[in-house]
Design a protein around this motif. Structure first.
Motif, PDB file in Angstrom:
ATOM      1  N   LYS A   1       0.852  -1.210   0.000  1.00  0.00           N
ATOM      2  CA  LYS A   1       0.000   0.000   0.000  1.00  0.00           C
ATOM      3  C   LYS A   1       0.875   1.243   0.000  1.00  0.00           C
ATOM      4  CE  LYS A   1      -3.936  -2.010   2.385  1.00  0.00           C
ATOM      5  NZ  LYS A   1      -4.145  -2.455   3.738  1.00  0.00           N
ATOM      6  N   GLN A   2       2.011   1.175   0.741  1.00  0.00           N
ATOM      7  CA  GLN A   2       2.924   2.326   0.835  1.00  0.00           C
ATOM      8  C   GLN A   2       3.646   2.561  -0.500  1.00  0.00           C
ATOM      9  OE1 GLN A   2       4.117   0.787   5.264  1.00  0.00           O
ATOM     10  NE2 GLN A   2       5.811   1.551   4.061  1.00  0.00           N
ATOM     11  N   LYS A   3       3.694   1.516  -1.353  1.00  0.00           N
ATOM     12  CA  LYS A   3       4.441   1.569  -2.626  1.00  0.00           C
ATOM     13  C   LYS A   3       5.919   1.845  -2.379  1.00  0.00           C
ATOM     14  CE  LYS A   3       1.346   1.154  -6.076  1.00  0.00           C
ATOM     15  NZ  LYS A   3       1.514   0.068  -7.003  1.00  0.00           N
ATOM     16  N   GLN A   4       6.393   1.389  -1.234  1.00  0.00           N
ATOM     17  CA  GLN A   4       7.781   1.627  -0.866  1.00  0.00           C
ATOM     18  C   GLN A   4       8.148   0.620   0.222  1.00  0.00           C
ATOM     19  OE1 GLN A   4       8.676   4.992   1.710  1.00  0.00           O
ATOM     20  NE2 GLN A   4      10.194   5.745   0.271  1.00  0.00           N
ATOM     21  N   GLY A   5       9.353   0.152   0.211  1.00  0.00           N
ATOM     22  CA  GLY A   5       9.776  -0.739   1.288  1.00  0.00           C
ATOM     23  C   GLY A   5      11.071  -1.446   0.952  1.00  0.00           C
ATOM     24  N   VAL A   6      11.795  -1.768   2.007  1.00  0.00           N
ATOM     25  CA  VAL A   6      13.066  -2.488   1.868  1.00  0.00           C
ATOM     26  C   VAL A   6      13.019  -3.674   2.826  1.00  0.00           C
ATOM     27  CG1 VAL A   6      15.559  -2.369   2.307  1.00  0.00           C
ATOM     28  CG2 VAL A   6      14.382  -0.411   1.250  1.00  0.00           C
ATOM     29  N   ILE A   7      13.298  -4.859   2.301  1.00  0.00           N
ATOM     30  CA  ILE A   7      13.370  -6.051   3.146  1.00  0.00           C
ATOM     31  C   ILE A   7      14.780  -6.649   2.999  1.00  0.00           C
ATOM     32  CG2 ILE A   7      12.424  -8.359   3.595  1.00  0.00           C
ATOM     33  CD1 ILE A   7       9.796  -7.242   2.198  1.00  0.00           C
ATOM     34  N   ILE A   8      15.415  -6.867   4.133  1.00  0.00           N
ATOM     35  CA  ILE A   8      16.759  -7.457   4.120  1.00  0.00           C
ATOM     36  C   ILE A   8      16.723  -8.702   4.999  1.00  0.00           C
ATOM     37  CG2 ILE A   8      19.196  -7.107   4.702  1.00  0.00           C
ATOM     38  CD1 ILE A   8      18.651  -4.044   4.335  1.00  0.00           C
ATOM     39  N   ASN A   9      17.082  -9.829   4.428  1.00  0.00           N
ATOM     40  CA  ASN A   9      17.046 -11.092   5.166  1.00  0.00           C
ATOM     41  C   ASN A   9      18.460 -11.580   5.469  1.00  0.00           C
ATOM     42  OD1 ASN A   9      14.219 -11.181   4.953  1.00  0.00           O
ATOM     43  ND2 ASN A   9      14.362 -12.095   2.911  1.00  0.00           N
ATOM     44  N   MET A  10      18.604 -12.223   6.620  1.00  0.00           N
ATOM     45  CA  MET A  10      19.925 -12.724   6.991  1.00  0.00           C
ATOM     46  C   MET A  10      20.043 -14.184   6.580  1.00  0.00           C
ATOM     47  SD  MET A  10      22.493 -11.189   8.038  1.00  0.00           S
ATOM     48  CE  MET A  10      21.728  -9.727   8.653  1.00  0.00           C
ATOM     49  N   ALA A  11      20.846 -14.422   5.555  1.00  0.00           N
ATOM     50  CA  ALA A  11      21.154 -15.799   5.136  1.00  0.00           C
ATOM     51  C   ALA A  11      22.461 -16.186   5.808  1.00  0.00           C
ATOM     52  CB  ALA A  11      21.235 -15.864   3.616  1.00  0.00           C
ATOM     53  N   SER A  12      23.269 -16.989   5.161  1.00  0.00           N
ATOM     54  CA  SER A  12      24.572 -17.399   5.712  1.00  0.00           C
ATOM     55  C   SER A  12      25.336 -18.109   4.608  1.00  0.00           C
ATOM     56  CB  SER A  12      24.372 -18.351   6.887  1.00  0.00           C
ATOM     57  OG  SER A  12      25.591 -18.989   7.202  1.00  0.00           O
TER      58      SER A  12
ATOM     59  N   LEU B   1      22.434  -1.727   1.216  1.00  0.00           N
ATOM     60  CA  LEU B   1      21.270  -2.301   0.523  1.00  0.00           C
ATOM     61  C   LEU B   1      20.033  -1.426   0.705  1.00  0.00           C
ATOM     62  CD1 LEU B   1      21.714  -6.114   1.288  1.00  0.00           C
ATOM     63  CD2 LEU B   1      21.874  -4.996  -0.953  1.00  0.00           C
ATOM     64  N   ALA B   2      19.858  -0.892   1.910  1.00  0.00           N
ATOM     65  CA  ALA B   2      18.670  -0.057   2.172  1.00  0.00           C
ATOM     66  C   ALA B   2      18.708   1.230   1.363  1.00  0.00           C
ATOM     67  CB  ALA B   2      18.586   0.256   3.663  1.00  0.00           C
ATOM     68  N   GLN B   3      19.919   1.687   1.045  1.00  0.00           N
ATOM     69  CA  GLN B   3      20.049   2.967   0.327  1.00  0.00           C
ATOM     70  C   GLN B   3      20.027   2.818  -1.191  1.00  0.00           C
ATOM     71  OE1 GLN B   3      23.649   4.400   2.163  1.00  0.00           O
ATOM     72  NE2 GLN B   3      22.536   5.840   3.451  1.00  0.00           N
TER      73      GLN B   3
END
Ligand code: NAD
Length: 243
Positions: free
Chosen positions: A129-140, A224-226
């Motif tokens: 809904k925000q049409k914006q977002g950052v998702i960062i997942n921790m893998a390994s 990544l967020a930027q």
């Protein structure tokens, strides 16, 4: 994305990599939601607020869907829209496969992989809904190459990679990015249990000849967020271990 004034939810941020990320995002002027299984101390909240940002602490178990959903709701009620989600909380329970019980396998999957789903799904609905977002997942790196004694952990982190790429594809047209970081050996409570002998062996195996610092991972999360044009990627931060 300009991080000043944005709201960042970091799971498992009471110590280690998560706490380093909380400080790094706060340094960029972002408001922080701290999370861990146990109650978040006022001292920790004050430490983050001292960066001149807002900070709230929400304790809760990410492996429980209703608890995860509730934390997303509470965060939004208290801070407004969440712009960045870092699915950092994780656990390991290492043993050789032949000694691994079903519960040893399932409990690690439940936190590392199902927990990532539990946090992402309710928030993604809002981010769309925000049409914006950052998702960062921790893998390994374990999820990329496998590691002796980590069939459960490696499987969970390989799952995180597949989950990340799928979310990236499903959400891209809405301006939402989803990436994963694959750390090598980082100095936190998780690796503190390793013997000095093993740590020496790791230093000899890692081309950059040291274990990583939580800050090495935190800086990658900021990067990544930027960057709104990076999505569906897995960035290894491992001193060259997997090159
Ligand atoms: P850590 O053990 O120091 O901290 C883990 C954090 O997660 C803590 O705050 C803990 O309270 C929280 N947590 C655990 N289970 C939870 C749950 N069910 N609900 C809510 N919070 C929970 O770990 P770390 O070394 O800082 O690792 C952070 C992430 O990075 C993990 O996903 C881990 O798998 C990953 N990772 C770490 C390394 C390493 O060498 N340290 C390497 C590769 C990947």
């Amino acid at each position: 994305m300009e991080l000043q004034g944005k709201n960042v939810f970091i799971t498992g941020s009471t110590r280690g990599i998560g706490l380093a990320m909380a400080k790094a995002f706060a340094q960029q002027g972002a408001n922080i939601v701290l999370n861990g299984r146990k109650e978040i101390s006022e001292e920790l909240i004050t430490e983050i607020k001292n960066f001149g940002v807002n900070c709230i602490g929400l304790s809760g178990d990410i492996s429980d869907f209703s608890s995860a959903k509730q934390m997303i709701e509470q965060a939004q009620e208290q801070l407004g829209d969440i712009h960045v989600l870092v699915n950092n909380a994780g656990m390991n329970n290492d043993k050789l496969l032949l000694r691994m019980k079903e519960e040893d396998f399932e409990s690690v999957l439940k936190v590392n992989l199902t927990g990532t789903f539990n946090m992402t799904q309710p928030l993604l609905k809002k981010m769309l809904k925000q049409k914006q977002g950052v998702i960062i997942n921790m893998a390994s790196v374990s999820g990329l190459t496998g590691n002796v004694g980590q069939a459960n952990y490696a499987a969970s982190k390989a799952g995180v990679v597949g989950f990340t790429k799928t979310v990236a594809k499903e959400a891209a047209s809405h301006g939402i990015t989803c990436n994963a970081i694959a750390p090598g050996f980082i100095t936190t409570d998780m690796t503190d249990v390793l013997s000095d002998k093993v740590k020496t062996q790791i230093n000899e195996t890692v081309p950059l000849q040291r274990l990583g610092n939580p800050e090495d991972i935190a800086q990658t999360a900021i990067f990544l967020a930027q960057n709104p044009y990076i999505t569906g990627q897995v960035i290894s931060v491992d001193g060259g271990l997997t090159m």
